[in-house]
Write a protein that holds these residues in place. Structure first.
Motif, PDB file in Angstrom:
ATOM      1  N   LEU A   1     -35.246 -50.144 -31.940  1.00  0.00           N
ATOM      2  CA  LEU A   1     -35.163 -48.736 -31.545  1.00  0.00           C
ATOM      3  C   LEU A   1     -36.500 -48.265 -30.984  1.00  0.00           C
ATOM      4  O   LEU A   1     -36.553 -47.512 -30.000  1.00  0.00           O
ATOM      5  CB  LEU A   1     -34.748 -47.862 -32.729  1.00  0.00           C
ATOM      6  CG  LEU A   1     -33.295 -47.992 -33.202  1.00  0.00           C
ATOM      7  CD1 LEU A   1     -33.059 -47.153 -34.449  1.00  0.00           C
ATOM      8  CD2 LEU A   1     -32.318 -47.596 -32.093  1.00  0.00           C
ATOM      9  N   GLU A   2     -37.589 -48.714 -31.595  1.00  0.00           N
ATOM     10  CA  GLU A   2     -38.921 -48.340 -31.110  1.00  0.00           C
ATOM     11  C   GLU A   2     -39.205 -49.003 -29.761  1.00  0.00           C
ATOM     12  O   GLU A   2     -39.779 -48.378 -28.857  1.00  0.00           O
ATOM     13  CB  GLU A   2     -39.988 -48.725 -32.127  1.00  0.00           C
ATOM     14  CG  GLU A   2     -41.404 -48.333 -31.729  1.00  0.00           C
ATOM     15  CD  GLU A   2     -41.562 -46.847 -31.453  1.00  0.00           C
ATOM     16  OE1 GLU A   2     -42.427 -46.491 -30.607  1.00  0.00           O
ATOM     17  OE2 GLU A   2     -40.840 -46.020 -32.058  1.00  0.00           O
TER      18      GLU A   2
ATOM     19  N   THR B   1     -25.453 -49.978 -33.663  1.00  0.00           N
ATOM     20  CA  THR B   1     -26.392 -50.587 -34.610  1.00  0.00           C
ATOM     21  C   THR B   1     -25.930 -51.945 -35.115  1.00  0.00           C
ATOM     22  O   THR B   1     -26.733 -52.710 -35.659  1.00  0.00           O
ATOM     23  CB  THR B   1     -26.597 -49.681 -35.841  1.00  0.00           C
ATOM     24  OG1 THR B   1     -25.387 -49.630 -36.624  1.00  0.00           O
ATOM     25  CG2 THR B   1     -27.018 -48.274 -35.441  1.00  0.00           C
TER      26      THR B   1
ATOM     27  N   ASP C   1     -34.777 -40.653 -27.659  1.00  0.00           N
ATOM     28  CA  ASP C   1     -34.290 -41.671 -28.591  1.00  0.00           C
ATOM     29  C   ASP C   1     -33.105 -42.454 -28.032  1.00  0.00           C
ATOM     30  O   ASP C   1     -32.623 -43.391 -28.671  1.00  0.00           O
ATOM     31  CB  ASP C   1     -33.889 -41.030 -29.916  1.00  0.00           C
ATOM     32  CG  ASP C   1     -35.083 -40.594 -30.751  1.00  0.00           C
ATOM     33  OD1 ASP C   1     -36.217 -41.014 -30.430  1.00  0.00           O
ATOM     34  OD2 ASP C   1     -34.902 -39.840 -31.724  1.00  0.00           O
TER      35      ASP C   1
ATOM     36  N   PRO D   1     -31.150 -49.811 -42.976  1.00  0.00           N
ATOM     37  CA  PRO D   1     -32.045 -49.472 -41.858  1.00  0.00           C
ATOM     38  C   PRO D   1     -31.513 -48.384 -40.936  1.00  0.00           C
ATOM     39  O   PRO D   1     -32.290 -47.722 -40.241  1.00  0.00           O
ATOM     40  CB  PRO D   1     -32.179 -50.806 -41.102  1.00  0.00           C
ATOM     41  CG  PRO D   1     -31.937 -51.849 -42.139  1.00  0.00           C
ATOM     42  CD  PRO D   1     -30.864 -51.261 -43.020  1.00  0.00           C
ATOM     43  N   ALA D   2     -30.190 -48.178 -40.914  1.00  0.00           N
ATOM     44  CA  ALA D   2     -29.604 -47.203 -39.994  1.00  0.00           C
ATOM     45  C   ALA D   2     -29.513 -45.805 -40.584  1.00  0.00           C
ATOM     46  O   ALA D   2     -29.257 -44.845 -39.854  1.00  0.00           O
ATOM     47  CB  ALA D   2     -28.203 -47.672 -39.582  1.00  0.00           C
TER      48      ALA D   2
ATOM     49  N   ASP E   1     -38.120 -53.877 -39.704  1.00  0.00           N
ATOM     50  CA  ASP E   1     -36.750 -54.391 -39.773  1.00  0.00           C
ATOM     51  C   ASP E   1     -36.205 -54.404 -38.360  1.00  0.00           C
ATOM     52  O   ASP E   1     -36.680 -53.670 -37.478  1.00  0.00           O
ATOM     53  CB  ASP E   1     -35.872 -53.560 -40.706  1.00  0.00           C
ATOM     54  CG  ASP E   1     -35.597 -52.154 -40.172  1.00  0.00           C
ATOM     55  OD1 ASP E   1     -34.799 -52.019 -39.228  1.00  0.00           O
ATOM     56  OD2 ASP E   1     -36.205 -51.199 -40.700  1.00  0.00           O
TER      57      ASP E   1
ATOM     58  N   GLU F   1     -31.516 -43.423 -41.858  1.00  0.00           N
ATOM     59  CA  GLU F   1     -32.363 -42.296 -41.449  1.00  0.00           C
ATOM     60  C   GLU F   1     -31.945 -41.750 -40.093  1.00  0.00           C
ATOM     61  O   GLU F   1     -31.806 -40.535 -39.920  1.00  0.00           O
ATOM     62  CB  GLU F   1     -33.828 -42.732 -41.414  1.00  0.00           C
ATOM     63  CG  GLU F   1     -34.780 -41.593 -41.041  1.00  0.00           C
ATOM     64  CD  GLU F   1     -36.239 -42.012 -41.038  1.00  0.00           C
ATOM     65  OE1 GLU F   1     -37.080 -41.223 -40.584  1.00  0.00           O
ATOM     66  OE2 GLU F   1     -36.542 -43.148 -41.474  1.00  0.00           O
ATOM     67  N   ALA F   2     -31.736 -42.645 -39.130  1.00  0.00           N
ATOM     68  CA  ALA F   2     -31.350 -42.202 -37.793  1.00  0.00           C
ATOM     69  C   ALA F   2     -29.979 -41.537 -37.808  1.00  0.00           C
ATOM     70  O   ALA F   2     -29.766 -40.504 -37.144  1.00  0.00           O
ATOM     71  CB  ALA F   2     -31.349 -43.382 -36.829  1.00  0.00           C
TER      72      ALA F   2
ATOM     73  N   LEU G   1     -33.474 -53.457 -36.716  1.00  0.00           N
ATOM     74  CA  LEU G   1     -32.914 -52.278 -36.071  1.00  0.00           C
ATOM     75  C   LEU G   1     -34.013 -51.301 -35.658  1.00  0.00           C
ATOM     76  O   LEU G   1     -34.077 -50.879 -34.498  1.00  0.00           O
ATOM     77  CB  LEU G   1     -31.908 -51.578 -36.989  1.00  0.00           C
ATOM     78  CG  LEU G   1     -31.353 -50.259 -36.429  1.00  0.00           C
ATOM     79  CD1 LEU G   1     -30.593 -50.488 -35.134  1.00  0.00           C
ATOM     80  CD2 LEU G   1     -30.471 -49.549 -37.460  1.00  0.00           C
ATOM     81  N   ASN G   2     -34.875 -50.948 -36.570  1.00  0.00           N
ATOM     82  CA  ASN G   2     -35.883 -49.933 -36.252  1.00  0.00           C
ATOM     83  C   ASN G   2     -36.963 -50.467 -35.317  1.00  0.00           C
ATOM     84  O   ASN G   2     -37.534 -49.710 -34.529  1.00  0.00           O
ATOM     85  CB  ASN G   2     -36.468 -49.364 -37.541  1.00  0.00           C
ATOM     86  CG  ASN G   2     -35.488 -48.421 -38.212  1.00  0.00           C
ATOM     87  OD1 ASN G   2     -35.193 -47.348 -37.699  1.00  0.00           O
ATOM     88  ND2 ASN G   2     -34.936 -48.840 -39.351  1.00  0.00           N
ATOM     89  N   ASP G   3     -37.251 -51.764 -35.377  1.00  0.00           N
ATOM     90  CA  ASP G   3     -38.159 -52.354 -34.393  1.00  0.00           C
ATOM     91  C   ASP G   3     -37.577 -52.222 -32.982  1.00  0.00           C
ATOM     92  O   ASP G   3     -38.274 -51.825 -32.042  1.00  0.00           O
ATOM     93  CB  ASP G   3     -38.385 -53.833 -34.705  1.00  0.00           C
ATOM     94  CG  ASP G   3     -39.608 -54.052 -35.583  1.00  0.00           C
ATOM     95  OD1 ASP G   3     -39.803 -53.265 -36.532  1.00  0.00           O
ATOM     96  OD2 ASP G   3     -40.369 -54.996 -35.325  1.00  0.00           O
TER      97      ASP G   3
END
Length: 652
Positions: free
Chosen positions: A428-429, A298, A131, A104-105, A422, A107-108, A424-426
């Motif tokens: 982050l949003e 993360t 971000d 999950p990490a 997921d 891409e960022a 992490l990305n939830d």
């Protein structure tokens, strides 16, 4: 910048003196000594005692409720609370988290790896800010301290690896030990992200070098304790000239969707030297710092292995023996993002209206006590006293929990695993939404209805920019407050807390703000000089007291000590005005609420960075300043608690 005066940040306990004593020799130990012999600090916490034990109780209630919500989501009628439960479920799905690993990490993190120069950073600076990526500055929108009807952009310094600037001094052994723990942890985490030993070590050493380059230009905790000095207005055009290597002129208007006329620099010295940090030669170390910081950030949202590993340094700082279990971790994560929502649920479910009305009555009583004391004050001029009373008349009282949560909570949406989400990305949003909401305030009227603390937090606070006091539902229980306790016990507990927060309106920081929360001088020159003389005496009273292998810094803790002294003195007067007055019960409960046992590491940490004195000293030294303490317990100059009358410090 944190200028909310909270009642307690954490706490520090002298675990070496866990034995009973006569009240005449040691008030704190006479009340808490037997408890301290057997009290145990939970393995996943750094303290036990009054605040900590209540926090555990509140958390256990909510852990049970969240378990029921997960089992039967139909029980959750509030759609926003439903999103918190979804996040809780996502955080608790360690089967998925472990299976996903670091995926999950990627891409960022790939976006950061693509940065090759400061030009690349500038090209994406607005996006990086939005971000929340680690940068050599931080920004946020807060009320203008000199005109709290409007918001301004505050530009702050980045955080350090170690807890405080003082930890970087050559002879600070704690600093060296903690940096060693951080270094090993960071290398081990990077290896889990497919860096080999050499690459991970190189990246971490470069990150430490950039961190070290920041240290000379930032303030330590003692300097930051006078937070009014963080208000340094600059015309935006002048600010952008301080560090032309960073394209603030383009990025900040893009983020705010408007160009600010002025900004507030919390630490001008740092920004005046920022060009020394932002150079072609420093880019590699900056990029390493950026990557390491982001990778470490993360770990709490990925696999169980990374959650445990990434928390190593935090546990070393606080002395915690182990990480919270997965269920607590998942609850705390959801509570962190939806704090006001969970706090409102807690208040509505567990806090009675009778208690709210009774506590509100106590607050008004305490404000009246303060007015009377000001009216009879012997060292202030009438003009200053009149203005102080105007400030008291305008204090906004917030008890229990808010009737409505901020609108931004309605924008927080969680994508479940079934929907392709997921953890992490939830999250982050969610952070992006909260950040965007903060930036959007720049053109909006200041929201004075917001609560500084959620209802499920065991704490209380005063905010000078809003001139409001907040008492969350969670602190309004025994030993602080109970309908079953005597009025004197309640005044020694929640009464002193209430008066403590009111006293913050007149501590060395709060005294610089008027009834509207604006930082303006309403004192005469002679009155403020007299006030400073008294605060100096309070600094000297605490400065250098041995504790937990170190010593108290009187300047660091002065604002909270002024509030403690005023709080105890005013609560004492209120208790004496009741028919069932029991001053022994009053002082006993005062000592009881400061009951604390802490790890050695946490005690030492707080002595370095916390603006509160250690709990046992809050209990004992402030009691020594009260004449009624001596007559209540027949204390003489032969007793350990005796303090000569001329040495007793009383301000409010």
């Amino acid at each position: 910048m944190n200028k909310n005066h909270v009642l307690v940040r954490g706490g520090a306990g002298d675990t070496t003196a866990a034995e009973s004593a006569r009240v005449q020799d040691n008030l704190y130990l006479s009340v808490n000594g037997e408890w301290a012999k057997t009290a145990e600090i939970p393995a996943d916490r750094s303290t036990a005692g009054g605040f900590a034990d209540l926090s555990v109780g509140v958390e256990n209630l909510l852990l049970d409720d969240f378990e029921k919500f997960r089992e039967d989501p139909s029980q959750v009628t509030d759609p926003i609370l439903r999103e918190a439960v979804k996040l809780n479920q996502l955080a608790l799905d360690f089967k998925k988290r472990d299976a996903d690993g670091t995926e999950p990490a990627k891409e960022a993190l790939a976006k950061l790896a693509d940065l090759k120069s400061w030009s690349d950073v500038n090209a994406k600076l607005a996006e990086l800010i939005e971000d929340g990526i680690a940068l050599p500055f931080d920004i946020g929108v807060e009320p203008d301290m000199k005109n709290t009807a409007q918001y301004l952009l505050y530009i702050d310094v980045p955080g350090l690896i170690l807890p405080d600037k003082t930890y970087y001094v050559e002879d600070n052994e704690n600093g060296k030990q903690l940096m060693g723990v951080w270094t090993k942890m960071a290398i081990d985490v990077l290896k889990k992200f497919d860096f080999d030993e050499a690459a991970a070590t190189d990246l971490v050493e470069k990150a430490k070098a950039f961190d070290a380059s920041i240290v000379p230009f930032v303030k330590n905790s003692e300097e930051l304790a006078d937070y009014t000095k963080q208000y340094n207005p600059y015309d935006f055009a002048d600010f952008v000239k301080l560090a032309p290597a960073l394209d603030f002129a383009t990025a900040i208007p893009a983020v705010l969707q408007s160009t600010p006329e002025k900004v507030i620099l919390t630490q001008p010295k740092y920004f005046e030297n920022l060009d020394k940090l932002v150079t072609d030669e420093s880019f590699d170390s900056f990029k390493a710092w950026l990557q390491v910081e982001e990778i470490l950030s993360t770990t709490g949202y990925l696999s169980e292995e990374l959650r445990q590993l990434g928390g190593t340094y935090g546990r070393a700082i606080s002395g915690q023996k182990e990480a919270p279990n997965q269920v607590k971790h998942a609850y705390r994560l959801a509570n962190g993002f939806f704090s006001d929502v969970v706090g409102k649920y807690y208040g509505e479910t567990y806090f009675g209206d009778a208690a709210r009305q009774d506590v509100t009555k106590m607050i008004k009583t305490m404000i009246n006590v303060y007015k009377n004391r000001l009216a009879n004050n012997s060292w202030l001029s009438q003009d200053t006293k009149d203005k102080a009373i105007v400030k008291l008349n305008n204090i906004v009282i917030k008890v229990g929990y808010p009737d409505q949560v901020r609108a931004v909570y309605g924008k927080l949406k969680v994508k479940t695993a079934a929907e392709g989400g997921d953890l992490l990305n939830d999250t982050l949003e969610l952070q992006r939404v909260l950040r965007a909401d903060n930036f959007s305030k720049i053109n909006q009227p200041v929201d004075r209805t917001r609560w500084a603390m959620p209802g499920n937090l065991v704490n209380a606070c005063y905010d000078p920019s809003f001139n409001d006091i907040t008492f969350p539902a969670a602190i309004l229980q025994a030993p602080f407050y109970s309908l079953e306790q005597s009025s004197s016990e309640n005044y020694g507990g929640i009464g002193a807390v209430i008066a403590h927060e009111i006293s913050h309106a007149f501590d060395n920081n709060g005294a610089k703000f008027d009834e509207k929360g604006n930082m303006v001088n309403w004192w005469t020159k002679d009155d403020y000089a007299a006030f400073e003389t008294r605060t100096k005496a309070m600094i000297e009273e605490f400065d250098g007291i041995p504790y937990a292998g170190s010593k108290v810094n009187g300047k660091l803790v002065i604002s909270e000590n002024v509030a403690d002294g005023g709080g105890l003195s005013c609560a004492l007067e209120a208790a004496k005005g009741e028919e069932d007055v029991d001053l022994a019960g009053f002082f006993t409960n005062w000592a009881n609420v400061w009951r604390i046992k802490a790890t050695k590491e946490y005690s030492q940490l707080l002595l370095s960075i916390d603006v509160h004195s250690p709990g046992p000293l809050r209990a004992n030294v402030q009691a020594q300043n009260m004449d009624d303490f001596y007559t209540t317990f027949n204390i003489t100059d032969k007793d350990g608690m005796w303090l000569a009358p001329e040495k007793r410090v009383n301000i409010w």
